[in-house]
Design an enzyme around this catalytic site. Structure first.
Site, short mmCIF file in Angstrom:
data_model
loop_
_atom_site.label_atom_id
_atom_site.label_comp_id
_atom_site.label_asym_id
_atom_site.label_seq_id
_atom_site.Cartn_x
_atom_site.Cartn_y
_atom_site.Cartn_z
N ARG A 296 -3.84 -9.95 4.95
CA ARG A 296 -4.22 -10.01 3.53
C ARG A 296 -3.05 -9.51 2.70
O ARG A 296 -2.74 -8.32 2.74
CB ARG A 296 -5.46 -9.14 3.31
CG ARG A 296 -5.98 -9.15 1.89
CD ARG A 296 -7.17 -8.21 1.73
NE ARG A 296 -7.69 -8.25 0.40
CZ ARG A 296 -7.17 -7.57 -0.64
NH1 ARG A 296 -6.11 -6.82 -0.48
NH2 ARG A 296 -7.74 -7.66 -1.82
N LYS B 204 0.81 -1.23 0.00
CA LYS B 204 0.00 0.00 0.00
C LYS B 204 0.84 1.27 0.00
O LYS B 204 2.02 1.26 0.35
CB LYS B 204 -1.01 -0.04 1.15
CG LYS B 204 -2.17 -0.98 0.78
CD LYS B 204 -3.30 -0.99 1.76
CE LYS B 204 -4.39 -1.94 1.23
NZ LYS B 204 -5.42 -2.22 2.22
#
Ligand code: HH2
Length: 257
Positions: free
Chosen positions: A238, A204
């Site tokens: 995740r 991210k």
């Protein structure tokens, strides 16, 4: 939880697994690398992403979930649409990962309740198109925690067994890099909600904000943040890079016990 993005536009792997066969091969590789869950998604939720209609999302995810139904891994569907969730559950999924925490589709809670699916409820401030436009919180951990408590209560009221609900503070969803880091640092406070925590830091942009790295250069940051999240009590990570995160967790666990 290994990520299988059947999309043309996901922020780090868009287009790589849009072909169902390629997505199935990728899912099998992630399972072999040690994933316990495969998270199959047909709509990007990256900042600024355009919505995908249900027909197209169904076309993307259902064949892939069907093609993974024989492997020894749970399958989750990353969707906020009840029709897609229902078809995915028919095709072999057992978990619904809903980034809107059942707020995106009025039918979603009933589908999950009737089908006995496990559900991931995630926090997001606003919606993907605009969520990164100046997000603000007084106390990000307290506000995300209050939101998750409210959504947990709503899900249980809708008939979803509490024991089947997992909670996710939604790293990167309507948060600055500072908000994301505060959530990760104080993740332990969310354990008082009493349900397993899911964390998605993989590749991210908060990692890139720290060192200027591009999405495909963020493995080190993914590993650091994932291991620290696990140490703070996250039960599901995740990630795109299952083998590497798995190894990092094995070593961290061996050291810490
Ligand atoms: N992050 C993404 C998508 N789904 N679900 C949960 N529960 N938690 C997350 O942090 C999360 C999520 C975004 O990552 P990715 O799927 O790689 O990108 P895109 O949304 O562009 O497909």
């Amino acid at each position: 939880m290994g990520v299988v993005n059947v999309t043309p536009d996901s922020f780090s792997d868009g287009g790589l697994y849009l072909d169902p066969e390629a997505a199935i091969v990728h899912g099998r590789e992630l399972a072999a690398a040690g994933a316990a869950i495969l998270d199959v998604g047909g709509e990007s939720t990256r900042p600024g992403a355009e919505a995908v209609d249900a027909e197209e999302e169904l076309r993307r995810v259902v064949p892939v979930i069907g093609g993974l139904s024989d492997i020894d891994c749970d399958v989750s569907v990353d969707t906020s649409k009840a029709r897609v969730a229902e078809a995915a559950l028919d095709a072999g999924a057992s978990i619904v990962n809903d980034v809107t925490a059942l707020r995106g589709d009025p039918e979603m809670a009933a589908v999950c309740a009737e089908r006995g699916a496990a559900v991931v409820l995630m926090h997001m401030l606003g919606e993907p198109r605009t969520m990164q436009d100046d997000p603000r919180y007084e106390d990000v951990v307290a506000e995300v925690g209050a939101f998750l408590a409210e959504r947990l209560e709503a899900a249980v009221a809708a008939g979803i067994g509490e024991e089947r609900i997992w909670l996710d503070p939604g790293i990167g969803f309507g948060k600055t890099a500072a908000h994301n880091m505060e959530l990760l640092r104080r993740l332990g406070e969310l354990r008082k909600l009493g349900r397993p925590l899911v964390i998605g830091t993989s590749r991210k942009s908060f990692i890139g904000r720290l060192d200027g790295s591009a999405a495909d250069e963020r493995l080190g940051g993914t590993i650091a943040s994932s291991v620290l999240a696990a140490a703070e009590g996250a039960e599901v990570l995740r990630v795109h890079d299952v083998a590497e995160v798995r190894q990092a967790l094995t070593v961290a666990t061996a050291i810490l016990g």
